[in-house]
Design an enzyme around this catalytic site. Structure first.
Site, PDB file in Angstrom:
ATOM      1  N   LYS A 111       6.973  54.351  28.505  1.00 43.34           N
ATOM      2  CA  LYS A 111       5.645  53.806  28.818  1.00 43.34           C
ATOM      3  C   LYS A 111       5.636  52.331  29.182  1.00 43.34           C
ATOM      4  O   LYS A 111       4.622  51.830  29.666  1.00 43.34           O
ATOM      5  CB  LYS A 111       4.701  54.004  27.615  1.00 43.34           C
ATOM      6  CG  LYS A 111       4.297  55.442  27.395  1.00 43.34           C
ATOM      7  CD  LYS A 111       2.943  55.507  26.681  1.00 43.34           C
ATOM      8  CE  LYS A 111       3.035  56.237  25.373  1.00 43.34           C
ATOM      9  NZ  LYS A 111       1.971  55.978  24.447  1.00 43.34           N
ATOM     10  N   LYS A 192       4.548  67.758  24.761  1.00 42.72           N
ATOM     11  CA  LYS A 192       3.796  67.924  23.510  1.00 42.72           C
ATOM     12  C   LYS A 192       2.294  67.777  23.753  1.00 42.72           C
ATOM     13  O   LYS A 192       1.868  67.067  24.656  1.00 42.72           O
ATOM     14  CB  LYS A 192       4.284  66.941  22.452  1.00 42.72           C
ATOM     15  CG  LYS A 192       3.849  65.531  22.663  1.00 42.72           C
ATOM     16  CD  LYS A 192       3.988  64.668  21.407  1.00 42.72           C
ATOM     17  CE  LYS A 192       3.377  63.314  21.747  1.00 42.72           C
ATOM     18  NZ  LYS A 192       3.355  62.328  20.722  1.00 42.72           N
ATOM     19  N   LYS A 195      -3.082  63.644  22.017  1.00 40.22           N
ATOM     20  CA  LYS A 195      -4.473  63.201  21.949  1.00 40.22           C
ATOM     21  C   LYS A 195      -4.776  62.146  22.994  1.00 40.22           C
ATOM     22  O   LYS A 195      -5.936  61.862  23.271  1.00 40.22           O
ATOM     23  CB  LYS A 195      -4.816  62.700  20.544  1.00 40.22           C
ATOM     24  CG  LYS A 195      -4.138  61.413  20.120  1.00 40.22           C
ATOM     25  CD  LYS A 195      -4.706  60.895  18.807  1.00 40.22           C
ATOM     26  CE  LYS A 195      -3.646  60.592  17.780  1.00 40.22           C
ATOM     27  NZ  LYS A 195      -2.641  59.596  18.211  1.00 40.22           N
TER      28      LYS A 195
HETATM   29  P1  TYM Z   1       0.301  59.788  16.395  1.00 42.98           P
HETATM   30  O1  TYM Z   1      -1.006  59.113  16.161  1.00 42.98           O
HETATM   31  O2  TYM Z   1       0.754  59.966  17.774  1.00 42.98           O
HETATM   32  O3  TYM Z   1       0.264  61.191  15.689  1.00 42.98           O
HETATM   33  C1  TYM Z   1      -0.171  61.333  14.338  1.00 42.98           C
HETATM   34  C2  TYM Z   1       0.673  62.393  13.651  1.00 42.98           C
HETATM   35  O4  TYM Z   1       0.553  63.627  14.338  1.00 42.98           O
HETATM   36  C3  TYM Z   1       1.839  64.097  14.714  1.00 42.98           C
HETATM   37  N1  TYM Z   1       1.724  64.768  16.021  1.00 42.98           N
HETATM   38  C4  TYM Z   1       2.103  66.014  16.255  1.00 42.98           C
HETATM   39  N2  TYM Z   1       2.674  66.950  15.466  1.00 42.98           N
HETATM   40  C5  TYM Z   1       2.934  68.149  16.016  1.00 42.98           C
HETATM   41  N3  TYM Z   1       2.679  68.443  17.309  1.00 42.98           N
HETATM   42  C6  TYM Z   1       2.115  67.538  18.135  1.00 42.98           C
HETATM   43  N4  TYM Z   1       1.850  67.853  19.402  1.00 42.98           N
HETATM   44  C7  TYM Z   1       1.803  66.255  17.621  1.00 42.98           C
HETATM   45  N5  TYM Z   1       1.253  65.142  18.140  1.00 42.98           N
HETATM   46  C8  TYM Z   1       1.212  64.242  17.161  1.00 42.98           C
HETATM   47  C9  TYM Z   1       2.702  62.868  14.805  1.00 42.98           C
HETATM   48  O5  TYM Z   1       4.063  63.177  14.671  1.00 42.98           O
HETATM   49  C10 TYM Z   1       2.175  62.052  13.661  1.00 42.98           C
HETATM   50  O6  TYM Z   1       2.730  62.481  12.447  1.00 42.98           O
HETATM   51  N6  TYM Z   1       3.489  56.131  15.279  1.00 42.98           N
HETATM   52  C11 TYM Z   1       2.664  57.183  14.729  1.00 42.98           C
HETATM   53  C12 TYM Z   1       1.600  56.698  13.788  1.00 42.98           C
HETATM   54  C13 TYM Z   1       2.096  55.845  12.680  1.00 42.98           C
HETATM   55  C14 TYM Z   1       2.685  56.280  11.465  1.00 42.98           C
HETATM   56  C15 TYM Z   1       2.916  55.108  10.715  1.00 42.98           C
HETATM   57  C16 TYM Z   1       3.027  57.525  10.956  1.00 42.98           C
HETATM   58  C17 TYM Z   1       2.009  54.503  12.616  1.00 42.98           C
HETATM   59  N7  TYM Z   1       2.502  54.055  11.448  1.00 42.98           N
HETATM   60  C18 TYM Z   1       3.489  55.162   9.445  1.00 42.98           C
HETATM   61  C19 TYM Z   1       3.591  57.579   9.688  1.00 42.98           C
HETATM   62  C20 TYM Z   1       3.837  56.406   8.953  1.00 42.98           C
HETATM   63  C21 TYM Z   1       1.954  57.877  15.873  1.00 42.98           C
HETATM   64  O7  TYM Z   1       1.812  57.351  16.954  1.00 42.98           O
HETATM   65  O8  TYM Z   1       1.426  59.062  15.544  1.00 42.98           O
END
Ligand code: TYM
Length: 327
Positions: A111, A192, A195
């Site tokens: 990105k 995947k 959102k």
């Molecule tokens: P994010 O906001 O993209 O997604 C939140 C959580 O949802 C999971 N997820 C999925 N799981 C299965 N299938 C999918 N298609 C799918 N899309 C999203 C992600 O794996 C995530 O668990 N960097 C992280 C957010 C974050 C975070 C943290 C997580 C920031 N700090 C500290 C844990 C601990 C993120 O962008 O997730």
């Protein structure tokens, strides 16, 4: 002592992927272990964003946490941006992280790299995520499969910090979902479900989609020209994804056994619709009740931020001392 930390970034309306990969597991683990869950709003600033939409999405995500069943009397719920410890530890960890390792992060490569107007924060994003986890000395991080590389970095930074400056940080483990750790897009099952796609994208099921929308999206999901229901991610990614979703919604983890129950793609899709709607209907009802009472959500987040600040304080103090800051 076990401690669970995780978060969701308010960069779009939450999807079924967020629920199955992350949120439903937060709900399950909250009664077993001390947990902190945040809406990681600072992470939403790494790409072009609209402040009013960010505020609305943050509120929506926090309300969905509660609607999904997170109980603020047993776990800590907060907005990342309300707790200064995250940004503070992030800077300290930036002083431990290498440009080389951050340059290898997939998200940055896809990105941001080679674009002069990429925000600096997109580059440092995984360090802030490490701080989100390490500030609380988390032992377990329930996340979807796409966060694997970020978790590895958090572990590497913790190990390196401890080696250089003394044993301050706890090295966390990633705890992936047994099924549906990577829910794929219904229209393109090789990528995947995200959102960040436009709100009306037909391949992403949103947690607040009404039943007729869920039905339309699932019934139009891309499968393949075959007819045999099997769980084969390589040969039949669309069908495998539907089985993943069904398994995730119903708790069935043996996807081969699940596949054998279906003689056609149509009957599989109908059961997926029913399973998703059965999951989302009670959640949406609770969401509607909570959304009518915004003050309650605000109060939960305010108390959560205070609690999170207290829990992080000793780690921040110890990290600063170890680095030679202060008297
Ligand atoms: P994010 O906001 O993209 O997604 C939140 C959580 O949802 C999971 N997820 C999925 N799981 C299965 N299938 C999918 N298609 C799918 N899309 C999203 C992600 O794996 C995530 O668990 N960097 C992280 C957010 C974050 C975070 C943290 C997580 C920031 N700090 C500290 C844990 C601990 C993120 O962008 O997730």
């Amino acid at each position: 002592e076990r401690l669970v930390v995780s978060g969701i970034k308010p960069t779009g309306r939450l999807t079924l992927g967020n629920y199955l990969g992350a949120l439903c597991r937060f709900v399950d683990v909250q009664h077993e272990v001390r947990c902190l869950f945040s809406v990681v709003d600072l992470h939403a600033l790494t790409v072009d964003h609209d402040p009013a939409r960010l505020r609305a999405l943050t509120r929506e995500a926090a309300t969905l946490y509660l609607a999904a069943g997170l109980d603020p009397s047993v776990c800590v719920l907060f907005r990342q941006g309300d707790v200064p410890a995250h940004a503070e530890l992030s800077y300290l960890l930036e002083c431990t992280a290498y440009v080389g390792e951050l340059g290898r992060m997939i998200q940055y490569k896809e990105k941001g790299r080679d674009r002069p107007q990429t925000r600096v924060s997109l580059f440092t994003y995984p360090v802030l995520m490490a701080a989100d986890i390490l500030a609380y000395r988390a032992t377990e991080v329930p996340v979807g499969d796409d966060q694997r590389q970020h978790l590895e970095l958090a572990r590497d930074l913790a190990v390196r910090f401890n080696q250089l400056y003394g044993p301050v940080l706890v090295v966390p483990e990633m705890t992936p979902a047994p099924v549906a750790a990577r829910v794929m897009d219904l229209q393109d099952p090789t990528r995947k479900m995200s959102k960040e796609d436009p709100d009306d994208a037909p391949g992403a099921i949103r947690l607040l989609d009404p039943p007729d929308v869920v039905r339309r999206k699932v019934m139009r999901a891309v499968t393949d020209s075959g007819t045999h229901v099997r769980h084969d991610v390589q040969a039949q990614p669309g069908v495998a994804n539907l089985l993943d979703i069904l398994g995730g919604c119903t708790g069935e983890t043996d996807l081969n056994a699940l596949a054998q129950r279906y003689a056609s793609y149509g009957s599989l899709k109908r059961d997926v619709v029913d399973a998703v709607v059965a999951l989302l209907t009670p959640l949406q009802k609770r969401y509607a009740d909570l959304a009518a009472n915004a003050g309650e959500v605000d109060a939960v987040l305010r108390r959560g931020a205070e609690r999170a600040t207290e829990i992080a304080a000793p780690t921040i103090t110890a990290a600063k001392r170890a680095l030679g800051l202060g008297g």
